[in-house]
Design an enzyme around this catalytic site. Structure first.
Site, short mmCIF file in Angstrom:
data_model
loop_
_atom_site.label_atom_id
_atom_site.label_comp_id
_atom_site.label_asym_id
_atom_site.label_seq_id
_atom_site.Cartn_x
_atom_site.Cartn_y
_atom_site.Cartn_z
N GLY A 7 7.91 31.13 49.53
CA GLY A 7 6.89 31.47 50.52
C GLY A 7 5.50 31.54 49.93
O GLY A 7 4.51 31.28 50.63
N GLU B 25 4.39 28.07 49.97
CA GLU B 25 4.18 27.65 51.36
C GLU B 25 2.87 28.20 51.92
O GLU B 25 2.19 27.53 52.72
CB GLU B 25 5.39 28.07 52.21
CG GLU B 25 6.61 27.19 51.93
CD GLU B 25 7.87 27.67 52.62
OE1 GLU B 25 8.44 26.91 53.41
OE2 GLU B 25 8.30 28.80 52.34
N GLU C 257 14.21 27.17 46.82
CA GLU C 257 15.19 27.68 47.79
C GLU C 257 16.55 27.00 47.72
O GLU C 257 17.56 27.64 48.04
CB GLU C 257 14.62 27.55 49.21
CG GLU C 257 13.52 28.55 49.54
CD GLU C 257 12.13 28.05 49.17
OE1 GLU C 257 11.15 28.65 49.61
OE2 GLU C 257 12.03 27.05 48.40
N ALA D 273 9.78 35.20 49.00
CA ALA D 273 10.27 36.20 49.94
C ALA D 273 11.06 37.27 49.21
O ALA D 273 11.62 37.03 48.13
CB ALA D 273 11.14 35.54 51.00
#
Length: 716
Positions: free
Chosen positions: A117, A120, A140, A69
């Site tokens: 992300g 993910e 994270e 992100a």
């Protein structure tokens, strides 16, 4: 062409295999900002309305897949109300669910880094092909949060709960061989073949050799554990992770709790569990601190990038003074590709420096981070010399001789005569004024400080110090060399101690005052370690070297007599008199013996109390909060002084200098962020309680003005 935007385009081949290509315009990497996520949603909608699609590949047109992100954008999410943040997270969850529910097989072609992300997204696909040079991971927790777009839901179902806990709680970037071994990817191939391999996987499904429906059913089902199995897995993980993370970093433990609950739930319910835990962490002070540090680190790198634009890289370096420090500098230089000459006046010192470099390379080999062949090639880049014969070809010199102003001046003037006119000369001094050291030089504009921290190979910071006559070109070249060595350079202006040591010595002064009043140094060490420091002040002084601290203290006292001079003999003075120099000779505040790995092991010995008795009052038990306040107040005020006096250009540079240079507790975000979190008014009131201790405990006039106006150092 099915869809084309500024970050995403979707094409389809003759057979019906579509490709989503990630290529964020105007950026060197792909990242999930609102533009990319919005276009990805549009692309998936377009695919849903496209007939005859038989398979889908996610690929990247850049050297990375997706780095994660865009933190600069998503930090604003953390300030939203809980429901607004929940809605934002659900939008991405729904998008990734749409990808995982497409009526045909999906493959992620991971050609480069896929983090956060980016990983993910790949987890939402049925299959994953990874380049052998790529790295993937969910980092994270290093930002005080955990994966919020399905990572805690999908990864345990894919690789098992124990592996997923290790991946998510550790936050490490995983190499391809580890990812394949754990089952996070289905194939590892050379980077050039990633897209072809992904296409081959789709074809295997189309040929009936792979059943993607069965794969989906398996990866969506709750994990089956008996209560005893579940308890054994998660209690074991909790013990290991809890010991490593510590009480100041809640994200890993919250991640475990989330996964423990989520593995027994449906995918939909587990997603809700993830969102609730994510919001709790995102709104906490630790996430704010760690995200601020991340942004500060990015800002420092950007500043350095601007400074070094167009600078010709250092092709040949040199270090003056071998030994442990010189060997460390030489190792770091050649390990990152810059050959270096190592000069000393004694052969035994050169041997010590070479042995130090060799030892560090052997450590890399034993940990599997290098090969004997690579290490030998790098070692050949170190040229040990006793004369200046080859210095005419050197671009930059690091002087690392003894911390004595007369010796340094003599050596610097001597080497300058052997250098080319445009060569840069730097000093690794930790406290001595760069302007003072430049006084006997013919080209002071080519001279600056380049202060490494010990041990060089581990400590990420390099202070680049500008003297009164230092040119911009000298600073730029030195910053570029520090970057080439894999270090984070922070440019500071000249003063005794520069930034890091100038701030550190008031912290040590606070410790000395505590000792004079009868504090038990072990209690102080334990209190500060519990507070988050990697080592307490007594242990840190032993590691720095009592002799080094003693001499540096004299420099600081001369430079700032109003607050850094002390009357009489303190504990450091006493240990120096007794020649207890710390780890370097096996005795300081503590005794040191080599452990099984040959590393110095700290041992307390009662004799120290007797030795310190002439300068320490009879022992007094102090409250932990008093110890913390008396240690932290002088450090924070001196950091503010450095900012106010323009020794350091910004709050972010000051805080990163302390984090990287002396191990300031990261969960606090640095001294100035710590003040913002506490509030300057509350800090000034706290400091005033200790005003009787002297000027070190006196906030500046500007601090009081800022406190009265509710201002902060980070402006938010």
């Amino acid at each position: 062409m099915i869809f084309e935007g500024q970050a995403i385009k979707v094409t389809i081949d003759d057979v019906g295999v579509a490709t989503v290509t990630l290529d964020l315009a105007g950026e060197s990497v792909n990242k999930f900002n609102s533009l990319t996520l919005g276009e990805l949603g549009q692309a998936i909608d377009a695919l849903k309305h496209t007939d005859d699609v038989k398979g889908l590949i996610f690929s990247s047109a850049k050297d990375v897949f997706v780095v994660g992100a865009d933190i600069t954008e998503f930090i604003s999410w953390f300030k939203l109300e809980d429901q607004e943040l929940t809605d934002k997270l659900r939008v991405v969850h729904d998008l990734f669910d749409d990808i995982s529910n497409l009526p045909y097989p999906t493959v992620a072609a991971i050609n480069g880094i896929a983090l956060g992300g980016g990983m993910e997204l790949s987890l939402a696909c049925d299959y994953r092909v990874m380049a052998d040079s790529a790295k993937i991971g969910l980092p994270e927790t290093q930002l005080g949060i955990y994966p919020g777009w399905g990572g805690t839901v999908r990864l345990p179902r894919l690789i098992g709960a124990d592996n997923a806990c290790e991946w998510i709680c550790g936050g490490a970037q995983k190499r391809s061989e580890d990812a394949l071994k754990d089952g996070a990817v289905d194939a590892v191939v050379p980077a050039a073949k990633v897209n072809d391999s992904a296409r081959h996987l789709v074809q295997q499904v189309l040929d009936g050799k792979l059943d993607f429906h069965a794969r989906r059913d398996e990866n969506r089902a709750p994990l089956q554990f008996s209560p005893i199995e579940k308890m054994m897995v998660f209690e074991s993980v909790r013990g290991v992770v809890g010991a490593k993370a510590g009480k100041h970093y809640p994200a890993p433990m919250v991640a475990i709790k989330t996964m423990e609950k989520g593995i027994s739930q449906t995918m939909e319910k587990a997603a809700e569990t993830e969102i609730k835990g994510f919001i709790k962490l995102a709104k906490g002070p630790v996430a704010k601190s760690l995200v601020t540090l991340f942004l500060s680190d990015q800002a420092i790198k950007k500043t350095a990038g601007k400074l070094t634009k167009g600078v010709v890289p250092v092709k040949q370096a040199a270090v003056l003074g071998a030994g442990i420090m010189g060997g460390g500098v030489a190792y770091q230089s050649v390990s990152k590709g810059t050959p270096i000459i190592m000069k000393d006046i004694r052969q035994e010192a050169l041997d010590l420096g070479l042995n130090e470099a060799n030892k560090l390379f052997n450590g890399q080999i034993s940990r599997g981070r290098s090969t004997a062949e690579k290490a030998l090639k790098a070692m050949n880049g170190i040229t040990p010399v006793l004369t200046y014969g080859e210095f005419g070809q050197v671009d930059l010199v690091v002087e690392a001789v003894v911390e004595n102003v007369k010796v340094k001046k003599a050596v610097l003037a001597e080497v300058e005569g052997h250098l080319a006119q445009d060569a840069i000369l730097t000093s690794n001094t930790s406290t001595i004024s760069i302007t003072e050291l430049s006084k006997d030089l013919k080209r002071p504009e080519n001279f600056c400080g380049m202060h490494f921290f010990n041990p060089v190979h581990r400590m990420p910071l390099v202070e680049v110090i500008r003297g009164e006559k230092t040119s911009d070109a000298a600073i730029a070249k030195t910053v570029a060399y520090a970057q080439a060595m894999g270090k984070t350079p922070v440019v500071v202006n000249d003063c005794p101690g520069f930034l890091v040591n100038r701030v550190l010595f008031p912290y040590f002064a606070g410790f000395s005052l505590l000792m004079q009043e009868g504090a038990d140094f072990q209690q102080v060490d334990k209190a500060m370690e519990k507070f988050g420091w990697p080592m307490g002040p007594a242990y840190l002084l032993d590691v720095v070297g009592i002799d080094t601290a003693y001499h540096a203290d004299q420099v600081m006292a001369e430079g700032f007599p109003d607050r850094m001079q002390h009357e009489g003999v303190n504990a450091v003075d006493r240990l120096f008199e007794l020649e207890r120099f710390g780890q370097k000779n096996g005795k300081g505040f503590y005794r040191y013996e080599a452990d099984r790995k040959g590393k110095p092991k700290k041992i307390f010995n009662d004799e120290i109390n007797e030795l310190l008795a002439p300068v320490v009052a009879s022992q007094t038990e102090l409250r932990e909060e008093d110890i913390i306040a008396r240690m932290m107040i002088p450090l924070c005020i001196e950091t503010v002084r450095c900012l106010e006096e323009n020794i350091v250009a910004s709050a972010s540079e000051a805080d990163m200098g302390l984090i990287y240079g002396i191990g300031f507790p990261p969960y606090l975000g640095g001294a100035l962020h710590y003040l913002d979190q506490m509030g300057l008014q509350a800090f000034c009131e706290l400091a005033d309680k200790y005003s009787h201790l002297g000027k070190l405990y006196e906030p500046t006039a500007k601090m009081r003005d800022m406190a009265n106006n509710a201002q902060t150092y980070y402006g938010a």
